[in-house]
Design a protein around this motif. Structure first.
Motif, PDB file in Angstrom:
ATOM      1  N   CYS A  26       0.848  -1.194   0.000  1.00  0.00           N
ATOM      2  CA  CYS A  26       0.000   0.000   0.000  1.00  0.00           C
ATOM      3  C   CYS A  26       0.888   1.250   0.000  1.00  0.00           C
ATOM      4  O   CYS A  26       1.829   1.342   0.785  1.00  0.00           O
ATOM      5  CB  CYS A  26      -0.892  -0.021   1.235  1.00  0.00           C
ATOM      6  SG  CYS A  26      -1.914   1.448   1.405  1.00  0.00           S
ATOM      7  N   CYS A  48       0.046   3.094   3.783  1.00  0.00           N
ATOM      8  CA  CYS A  48       0.417   2.503   5.069  1.00  0.00           C
ATOM      9  C   CYS A  48       1.494   1.431   4.943  1.00  0.00           C
ATOM     10  O   CYS A  48       2.022   0.975   5.954  1.00  0.00           O
ATOM     11  CB  CYS A  48      -0.825   1.936   5.756  1.00  0.00           C
ATOM     12  SG  CYS A  48      -1.519   0.498   4.938  1.00  0.00           S
ATOM     13  N   CYS A 104      -4.688  -0.310   0.117  1.00  0.00           N
ATOM     14  CA  CYS A 104      -5.462  -1.420   0.687  1.00  0.00           C
ATOM     15  C   CYS A 104      -6.908  -1.356   0.213  1.00  0.00           C
ATOM     16  O   CYS A 104      -7.521  -2.359  -0.122  1.00  0.00           O
ATOM     17  CB  CYS A 104      -5.498  -1.332   2.205  1.00  0.00           C
ATOM     18  SG  CYS A 104      -3.901  -1.305   2.985  1.00  0.00           S
ATOM     19  N   CYS A 160      -7.730   3.950   2.601  1.00  0.00           N
ATOM     20  CA  CYS A 160      -6.343   4.387   2.480  1.00  0.00           C
ATOM     21  C   CYS A 160      -6.224   5.442   1.382  1.00  0.00           C
ATOM     22  O   CYS A 160      -5.451   6.379   1.496  1.00  0.00           O
ATOM     23  CB  CYS A 160      -5.427   3.207   2.182  1.00  0.00           C
ATOM     24  SG  CYS A 160      -4.852   2.354   3.676  1.00  0.00           S
TER      25      CYS A 160
HETATM   26 ZN   LIG Z   1      -3.135   0.873   3.266  1.00  0.00          ZN
END
Ligand SMILES: [Zn+2]
Length: 62
Positions: A19, A22, A43, A47
């Motif tokens: 991702c 994150c 994700c 996100c």
């Molecule tokens: Zn993410």
């Protein structure tokens, strides 16, 4: 533009996706976003939202 993109789980598929927000490893599918000529992956739409609402205004631009 954003859409789900399946990730191949074949044994020969060695590319690992993370991702862009994150850093979580993405399996099965990823949330693909095309923005300003760049291709981003997340994700999910959460996100993506955090990226555009929070991260980008603070750190994404000089
Ligand atoms: Zn993410």
């Amino acid at each position: 533009m954003a859409q789900w993109e399946p990730i191949s789980d074949a044994l020969y598929a060695t590319e690992i996706h993370h991702c862009d927000l994150c850093g979580k490893m993405l399996v099965k599918r990823l949330w693909r976003v095309e923005s300003e000529g760049k291709s981003l992956k997340f994700c999910d739409a959460r996100c993506e939202r955090t990226w555009f609402d929070y991260w980008l205004p603070r750190y994404g631009k000089p």
